[in-house]
Design a protein around this motif. Structure first.
Motif, PDB file in Angstrom:
ATOM      1  N   THR A 153     -33.958 -10.834 -30.744  1.00 45.32           N
ATOM      2  CA  THR A 153     -33.403 -12.151 -30.474  1.00 45.32           C
ATOM      3  C   THR A 153     -34.112 -13.208 -31.311  1.00 45.32           C
ATOM      4  O   THR A 153     -35.292 -13.498 -31.073  1.00 45.32           O
ATOM      5  CB  THR A 153     -33.534 -12.515 -28.978  1.00 45.32           C
ATOM      6  N   LYS A 187     -36.715 -16.106 -29.947  1.00 44.85           N
ATOM      7  CA  LYS A 187     -37.293 -15.731 -28.658  1.00 44.85           C
ATOM      8  C   LYS A 187     -38.448 -14.768 -28.881  1.00 44.85           C
ATOM      9  O   LYS A 187     -38.341 -13.813 -29.651  1.00 44.85           O
ATOM     10  CB  LYS A 187     -36.259 -15.044 -27.768  1.00 44.85           C
ATOM     11  N   GLU A 218     -32.070  -4.238 -28.866  1.00 48.64           N
ATOM     12  CA  GLU A 218     -32.509  -5.510 -28.293  1.00 48.64           C
ATOM     13  C   GLU A 218     -33.564  -5.271 -27.216  1.00 48.64           C
ATOM     14  O   GLU A 218     -34.437  -6.084 -26.998  1.00 48.64           O
ATOM     15  CB  GLU A 218     -31.304  -6.244 -27.702  1.00 48.64           C
ATOM     16  N   TYR A 219     -33.446  -4.156 -26.522  1.00 51.60           N
ATOM     17  CA  TYR A 219     -34.421  -3.858 -25.480  1.00 51.60           C
ATOM     18  C   TYR A 219     -34.566  -2.347 -25.279  1.00 51.60           C
ATOM     19  O   TYR A 219     -33.714  -1.564 -25.678  1.00 51.60           O
ATOM     20  CB  TYR A 219     -34.058  -4.519 -24.157  1.00 51.60           C
ATOM     21  N   ASN A 228     -35.969  -8.718 -25.681  1.00 56.56           N
ATOM     22  CA  ASN A 228     -35.871  -9.732 -26.744  1.00 56.56           C
ATOM     23  C   ASN A 228     -36.429  -9.248 -28.074  1.00 56.56           C
ATOM     24  O   ASN A 228     -36.981 -10.030 -28.844  1.00 56.56           O
ATOM     25  CB  ASN A 228     -36.586 -11.029 -26.347  1.00 56.56           C
TER      26      ASN A 228
END
Length: 126
Positions: free
Chosen positions: A56, A59, A93-94, A53
């Protein structure tokens, strides 16, 4: 001759200064200011930690550290994942420690070297 200071060294110094830290310090508390933190066994060989996350909206990032590792390796992994959070959250994103990335931009091993460099700057408890 000018001495070049690596980005990960600058980052470590900035974090230490911002939070008025003295080494050793509680890295878990520091990480929890920026991300949720979970220690749990990761049943996949070679995976020490995961950052999720990172891009995101709305989040909170999540860092998972493999609790099956030796304690010192857990500390290093946590500092490594914190390095990804600060240095690379705009790239993916990760991150899954072990070289698996979502974005094509992140297949360059230099980001792993930077995250390791952050961890080696003693952003770990000893």
């Amino acid at each position: 001759m000018e001495i070049k200071i690596l980005p990960e060294v600058k980052l470590a110094r900035k974090i230490i200064h911002k939070h008025s830290l003295e080494i050793p310090f509680d890295i878990d508390s520091l990480v929890k200011e920026y991300a949720d933190l979970i220690y749990k066994p990761i049943p996949v060989s070679g995976i020490d930690g995961v950052s999720l996350n990172l891009k995101t909206p709305g989040k909170k990032p999540l860092i998972i550290v493999n609790s099956s590792l030796q304690k010192q390796r857990q500390f290093f992994t946590l500092a490594h994942e914190l390095g990804h959070f600060f240095m690379h959250k705009n790239k993916s994103e990760y991150f899954i420690d072990g070289g698996i990335y979502r974005d094509e931009d992140c297949k360059d091993s230099s980001i792993e070297i930077e995250a390791n460099g952050t961890a080696k700057q003693r952003l770990i408890c000893s």
